[in-house]
Scaffold this active site. Structure first.
Site, short mmCIF file in Angstrom:
data_model
loop_
_atom_site.label_atom_id
_atom_site.label_comp_id
_atom_site.label_asym_id
_atom_site.label_seq_id
_atom_site.Cartn_x
_atom_site.Cartn_y
_atom_site.Cartn_z
NE ARG A 185 29.69 45.75 85.40
CZ ARG A 185 29.83 44.55 85.93
NH1 ARG A 185 28.82 43.72 85.94
NH2 ARG A 185 30.98 44.17 86.45
CG HIS A 240 27.48 40.33 78.99
ND1 HIS A 240 26.97 39.35 79.79
CD2 HIS A 240 28.63 40.74 79.59
CE1 HIS A 240 27.77 39.15 80.83
NE2 HIS A 240 28.79 39.99 80.73
CE LYS A 248 35.89 34.38 87.12
NZ LYS A 248 35.30 35.45 86.31
CB SER A 269 27.00 36.81 84.83
OG SER A 269 27.16 37.24 83.50
O1 PNS Z 1 33.72 38.40 82.23
P1 PNS Z 1 35.01 38.43 83.00
O2 PNS Z 1 35.10 37.23 83.92
O3 PNS Z 1 35.23 39.73 83.71
O4 PNS Z 1 36.20 38.29 81.91
C1 PNS Z 1 37.54 38.21 82.28
C2 PNS Z 1 38.43 37.74 81.10
C3 PNS Z 1 37.92 36.43 80.54
C4 PNS Z 1 38.41 38.80 80.03
C5 PNS Z 1 39.89 37.59 81.64
O5 PNS Z 1 39.88 36.82 82.82
C6 PNS Z 1 40.84 36.94 80.64
O6 PNS Z 1 41.13 37.47 79.61
N1 PNS Z 1 41.29 35.72 80.98
C7 PNS Z 1 42.19 34.93 80.13
C8 PNS Z 1 43.56 34.80 80.77
C9 PNS Z 1 44.42 36.02 80.46
O7 PNS Z 1 44.73 36.32 79.33
N2 PNS Z 1 44.84 36.76 81.51
C10 PNS Z 1 45.72 37.91 81.33
C11 PNS Z 1 44.98 39.22 81.39
S1 PNS Z 1 44.84 39.71 83.06
#
Ligand code: PNS
Length: 171
Positions: free
Chosen positions: A101, A28, A52, A139
């Site tokens: 990645r 990150h 989560k 993570s």
């Molecule tokens: O680090 P991650 O868990 O891969 O990040 C995922 C994240 C936080 C970017 C994604 O889950 C997100 O944006 N969640 C907020 C809810 C949302 O807007 N969802 C619509 C897009 S699918």
């Protein structure tokens, strides 16, 4: 606001790097450093996602991110609990940064990027490929190693290593 200030505001390119960051890894941090060079301002936004079952609270994740980005003046750390596009509207930002990645990331990332663009036409997602030495890092992998008291010094910044040691000391 005078015309110059207004003009400056309009010219500032703000990008948002959203994620769970539970906790922030060297992978990150690599994306943060590189994105901070490309955009005028980078907002690292931690999702406050209670479903989560994270290891670190959102406050802890934000604090760790603040510590490890203290040397980057154009990086701001924040959290959000809503749809990402709603948060982006609040921040007046239109650009999302995500790290890629491996091919396995692609399908999920394409789904998210397409959904966000469906929800708001103004949103664009920029992907940065991870530096090869971090391409396996996540993570979850870091937590797995730390949980069994394995070495994580090469995987996370020292502040995060300390926090992981503390978390798992009593477990
Ligand atoms: O680090 P991650 O868990 O891969 O990040 C995922 C994240 C936080 C970017 C994604 O889950 C997100 O944006 N969640 C907020 C809810 C949302 O807007 N969802 C619509 C897009 S699918």
């Amino acid at each position: 606001m005078d015309a110059k200030q207004e003009n400056n505001q309009h010219n500032t390119v703000v990008a948002v790097y959203p994620g769970s960051f539970d906790p922030v890894t060297n992978g990150h941090l690599d994306i943060i450093h590189r994105a901070a060079k490309v955009f005028d301002k980078l907002v690292v936004a931690v999702l406050n996602n209670t479903s989560k079952n994270p290891l670190f609270s959102v406050e802890e994740r934000v604090e760790l991110l603040r510590q490890v980005t203290a040397d980057l003046p154009n990086v701001e750390i924040d959290s959000f609990r809503d749809l990402l596009i709603n948060y982006m509207r609040q921040k007046n930002a239109h650009l999302i940064v995500r790290g890629l990645r491996a091919v396995s990331d692609f399908e999920y990332e394409l789904q998210m990027a397409s959904t966000n663009r469906k929800l708001s036409e103004e949103i664009e997602t920029f992907f940065m490929t991870s530096t090869p030495k971090y391409s396996y890092l996540s993570s979850s992998i870091v937590k797995e190693v730390a949980r069994f008291h394995g070495p994580v010094a090469d995987l996370v910044p020292p502040e995060v290593e300390r926090a992981l040691l503390e978390k798992y000391a009593s477990r």
